[in-house]
Design a protein around this motif. Structure first.
Motif, mmCIF file in Angstrom:
data_model
loop_
_atom_site.group_PDB
_atom_site.id
_atom_site.type_symbol
_atom_site.label_atom_id
_atom_site.label_comp_id
_atom_site.label_asym_id
_atom_site.label_seq_id
_atom_site.Cartn_x
_atom_site.Cartn_y
_atom_site.Cartn_z
ATOM 1 N N PHE A 236 -8.359 7.692 3.526
ATOM 2 C CA PHE A 236 -8.393 9.038 4.088
ATOM 3 C C PHE A 236 -9.043 9.047 5.466
ATOM 4 O O PHE A 236 -8.512 9.627 6.421
ATOM 5 C CB PHE A 236 -9.148 9.967 3.133
ATOM 6 C CG PHE A 236 -9.409 11.336 3.688
ATOM 7 C CD1 PHE A 236 -8.375 12.249 3.818
ATOM 8 C CD2 PHE A 236 -10.679 11.713 4.075
ATOM 9 C CE1 PHE A 236 -8.608 13.520 4.336
ATOM 10 C CE2 PHE A 236 -10.931 12.966 4.588
ATOM 11 C CZ PHE A 236 -9.893 13.883 4.720
ATOM 12 N N THR A 237 -10.209 8.401 5.594
ATOM 13 C CA THR A 237 -10.900 8.392 6.886
ATOM 14 C C THR A 237 -10.134 7.557 7.921
ATOM 15 O O THR A 237 -10.215 7.831 9.117
ATOM 16 C CB THR A 237 -12.330 7.854 6.734
ATOM 17 O OG1 THR A 237 -12.311 6.596 6.034
ATOM 18 C CG2 THR A 237 -13.189 8.839 5.971
ATOM 19 N N CYS A 238 -9.390 6.568 7.444
ATOM 20 C CA CYS A 238 -8.535 5.802 8.366
ATOM 21 C C CYS A 238 -7.512 6.721 9.021
ATOM 22 O O CYS A 238 -7.317 6.685 10.238
ATOM 23 C CB CYS A 238 -7.844 4.674 7.600
ATOM 24 S SG CYS A 238 -6.595 3.784 8.555
ATOM 25 N N VAL A 239 -6.877 7.571 8.220
ATOM 26 C CA VAL A 239 -5.886 8.519 8.740
ATOM 27 C C VAL A 239 -6.555 9.584 9.594
ATOM 28 O O VAL A 239 -6.125 9.879 10.716
ATOM 29 C CB VAL A 239 -5.118 9.179 7.584
ATOM 30 C CG1 VAL A 239 -4.196 10.278 8.105
ATOM 31 C CG2 VAL A 239 -4.313 8.148 6.825
ATOM 32 N N VAL A 278 -1.447 4.055 -0.434
ATOM 33 C CA VAL A 278 -0.575 5.224 -0.344
ATOM 34 C C VAL A 278 -1.156 6.275 0.605
ATOM 35 O O VAL A 278 -0.410 7.034 1.213
ATOM 36 C CB VAL A 278 -0.359 5.837 -1.749
ATOM 37 C CG1 VAL A 278 0.459 7.113 -1.679
ATOM 38 C CG2 VAL A 278 0.305 4.829 -2.662
ATOM 39 N N VAL A 279 -2.478 6.307 0.758
ATOM 40 C CA VAL A 279 -3.111 7.335 1.587
ATOM 41 C C VAL A 279 -2.688 7.213 3.054
ATOM 42 O O VAL A 279 -2.173 8.179 3.629
ATOM 43 C CB VAL A 279 -4.641 7.289 1.443
ATOM 44 C CG1 VAL A 279 -5.281 8.393 2.277
ATOM 45 C CG2 VAL A 279 -5.051 7.435 -0.012
ATOM 46 N N PRO A 280 -2.896 6.058 3.705
ATOM 47 C CA PRO A 280 -2.429 5.965 5.094
ATOM 48 C C PRO A 280 -0.918 6.060 5.234
ATOM 49 O O PRO A 280 -0.426 6.627 6.219
ATOM 50 C CB PRO A 280 -2.955 4.601 5.566
ATOM 51 C CG PRO A 280 -3.249 3.832 4.326
ATOM 52 C CD PRO A 280 -3.625 4.835 3.298
ATOM 53 N N LEU A 281 -0.169 5.538 4.252
ATOM 54 C CA LEU A 281 1.290 5.638 4.320
ATOM 55 C C LEU A 281 1.734 7.101 4.197
ATOM 56 O O LEU A 281 2.605 7.561 4.937
ATOM 57 C CB LEU A 281 1.929 4.804 3.222
ATOM 58 C CG LEU A 281 1.960 3.284 3.443
ATOM 59 C CD1 LEU A 281 2.551 2.589 2.233
ATOM 60 C CD2 LEU A 281 2.741 2.936 4.693
ATOM 61 N N GLY A 282 1.145 7.828 3.273
ATOM 62 C CA GLY A 282 1.460 9.248 3.122
ATOM 63 C C GLY A 282 1.056 10.045 4.347
ATOM 64 O O GLY A 282 1.777 10.958 4.773
ATOM 65 N N VAL A 435 -5.317 14.736 3.740
ATOM 66 C CA VAL A 435 -5.310 15.385 2.421
ATOM 67 C C VAL A 435 -4.006 15.079 1.682
ATOM 68 O O VAL A 435 -4.010 14.832 0.465
ATOM 69 C CB VAL A 435 -5.514 16.906 2.563
ATOM 70 C CG1 VAL A 435 -5.288 17.605 1.223
ATOM 71 C CG2 VAL A 435 -6.909 17.207 3.085
ATOM 72 N N PHE A 436 -2.893 15.077 2.404
ATOM 73 C CA PHE A 436 -1.604 14.765 1.780
ATOM 74 C C PHE A 436 -1.608 13.354 1.201
ATOM 75 O O PHE A 436 -1.154 13.126 0.066
ATOM 76 C CB PHE A 436 -0.481 14.907 2.802
ATOM 77 C CG PHE A 436 0.883 14.546 2.273
ATOM 78 C CD1 PHE A 436 1.490 15.322 1.304
ATOM 79 C CD2 PHE A 436 1.560 13.429 2.753
ATOM 80 C CE1 PHE A 436 2.746 14.996 0.806
ATOM 81 C CE2 PHE A 436 2.821 13.091 2.273
ATOM 82 C CZ PHE A 436 3.406 13.880 1.289
ATOM 83 N N GLY A 437 -2.136 12.403 1.957
ATOM 84 C CA GLY A 437 -2.233 11.036 1.458
ATOM 85 C C GLY A 437 -3.103 10.943 0.220
ATOM 86 O O GLY A 437 -2.779 10.224 -0.741
ATOM 87 N N MET A 438 -4.200 11.688 0.202
ATOM 88 C CA MET A 438 -5.095 11.680 -0.955
ATOM 89 C C MET A 438 -4.421 12.296 -2.187
ATOM 90 O O MET A 438 -4.592 11.814 -3.310
ATOM 91 C CB MET A 438 -6.369 12.457 -0.628
ATOM 92 C CG MET A 438 -7.257 11.778 0.395
ATOM 93 S SD MET A 438 -8.065 10.307 -0.243
ATOM 94 C CE MET A 438 -9.555 11.014 -0.921
#
Length: 492
Positions: A236-239, A278-282, A435-438
């Motif tokens: 999440f923080t990466c995104v 999935v978080v950064p990909l999303g 948030v979407f990735g999470m």
């Protein structure tokens, strides 16, 4: 006849209070109750902070964020029971202060509380309150799950009322970056130096060693509840800071945020949490959809495709176990763990077929065995959505997804078509993508309602709900600044 007024001088009163406080600290220390001693020692500072925040209640948002972020290590190292009650008291106390301040004519944007998230949170609270009469429910488990009942409503309401300006949101993001660095440093400490005695005891006593101390890799969890929670948060923080840094106009801040983003990505891999990728990909996927910039959309799309191809169709870096473990998330049919999860969900689906309201709050997952032995307490929680479905039924999970997905979609719509200020649009875009990735990652990991993630996600969604109000305030502030500059030029 003159009357003499007797009083205690201010220095005398101060000295007496200090002596009493010192005596309490000494007594608590002698009894080896260090928690009470520390509380008495910091009480004056806490009172000063409270007084300062009563003058400007908007500052409470920062204190709440910090407390929530460090709640897990506070509970872990203090070894004190009932700290979740303290969290409840703090949040409800802040709401009470807001209500009192409103009665004293302090202006809060109460109209902004009429949004999908807050109203939906109230509906979810009513539904969960009614779960107490579920025939298969347990009152003890229901009380234990009280946070899930009202957190969506309570946290979103407080966030909407307190997070009201662009500068405030920018400061909150900078504060979040500092807290993220602390979490990253703690993760590095675990990786390069090792777990401390308390962390090792937690691994052994809770049974986490079975999933964290693996033969080929050690899964690090930093200050979080477990590696799954830590890994998803680092994604999440990466995104968040990657997008924020990309659009930052200050070179120093741009470099800083991009560095935090890169460190977060590395930390995500050290957790060994496959679903975290999935978080950064999303986030990249949503960024490509809502950026409305052809170059950025193209770059995000190409980047996402390259990452997917790398993990799904190649064996590059296979000698690195972190990469090899992450790669199994893209080839689930070859992963034994995924196949077991699939079988467990089929068992739950059969069991819950005639239970539209679920088994009852707090009765999902092996950690709920203390409330009774039943099928739902013999199957581990491997997904936040499966846990909510198990406990509240198909009705509850549909209501939950409608609230959260609807809030995110509303925020994305406003970002794409309504926000007039570019700097605010970029910040809201970063939040929405993260948030979407999470939310995607929550399908494969049961972390979304845990500390600190659950409350953080509600706060960030609350900021998205407040985007219109913040945008209008920022526009007015710019117009006033322009008008002031024009008047100064005319006087010269």
């Amino acid at each position: 006849m003159s009357i003499k007024r007797s009083y205690i001088s201010s220095p005398t009163l101060t000295f007496a209070i200090l002596c009493i406080g010192l005596g309490c600290i000494v007594a608590a220390t002698l009894r080896q109750n260090l928690a009470i001693a520390a509380l008495v020692a910091v009480l004056p500072a806490l009172l000063c902070i409270l007084i300062l925040h009563l003058r400007k209640p908007e500052r409470f948002i920062f204190l709440l964020f910090i407390f929530n972020y460090f709640f897990t290590p506070l509970a872990r190292y203090s070894r004190q029971d009932g700290l979740s009650v303290l969290s409840d008291v703090i949040w409800w106390s802040v709401l009470l202060i807001i209500i009192i301040q409103t009665a004293l004519r302090y202006r809060f944007p109460w109209k902004q509380a009429a949004n999908i998230l807050t109203i939906g949170g109230a509906a979810l609270a009513v539904y969960c309150l009614m779960e107490v009469v579920n025939p298969t429910a347990s009152l003890e488990a229901w009380i234990y799950s009280r946070g899930f009942i009202y957190n969506t409503f309570l946290v979103s309401l407080i966030t909407v009322l307190l997070a009201t300006s662009y500068k405030q949101i920018g400061r909150l993001m900078f504060l979040f970056s500092l807290l993220t660095l602390i979490a990253i440093l703690k993760g590095f400490w675990q990786k390069f130096i090792g777990f401390d005695a308390i962390e090792y005891d937690v691994l052994m006593e809770s049974g986490m060693y079975k999933t964290h101390l693996l033969p080929q890799i050690t899964r690090y969890f930093s200050i979080f509840t477990d590696a799954g929670n830590y890994g998803s948060n680092m994604g999440f923080t990466c995104v968040l800071f990657g997008i924020t840094g990309l659009f930052s106009k200050k070179p120093g801040l741009k470099t800083y945020y991009l560095c935090v983003s890169a460190l977060s990505l590395y930390s995500m891999f050290t957790t060994g949490t496959r679903g975290a990728i999935v978080v950064p990909l999303g986030g990249l996927l949503l960024f490509a959809l809502i950026s409305k910039n052809i170059r950025l959309m193209s770059a995000a799309t190409v980047g996402g495709i390259c990452i997917y191809v790398f993990f799904a169709f190649t064996y590059a870096g296979e000698s690195n176990y972190m990469i090899r473990r992450m790669r199994t998330a893209f080839r689930p049919n070859k992963d034994a763990s995924y196949l077991v999860r699939k079988q467990n969900r089929q068992k739950l689906a059969e069991y819950l077929r005639n239970k539209p309201f679920g088994e009852g709050l707090g009765l999902g997952g092996v950690e709920a065995r203390r409330f009774g032995n039943r099928l739902t307490t013999t199957i581990p929680n491997d997904s936040t959505y499966v846990k909510i479905w198990t406990e509240t039924g198909i009705v509850g999970i549909i209501l939950y997804l409608l609230i959260y997905a609807g809030s995110l979609l509303w925020g994305c719509y406003y970002i794409m078509f309504k926000v007039r200020n570019d700097e605010l649009r970029h910040l809201l875009t970063a939040l929405a993508c993260g948030v979407f990735g999470m939310m995607l990652s929550a399908y494969g990991n049961a972390f979304f309602t845990q500390f600190p993630t659950g409350i953080m996600m509600i706060m960030f969604l609350g900021i998205l709900m407040n985007g219109k109000y913040i945008d209008e305030r920022l526009t007015i502030e710019k117009q006033q600044a322009l008008l002031t500059a024009t008047k100064k030029d005319s006087t010269l």
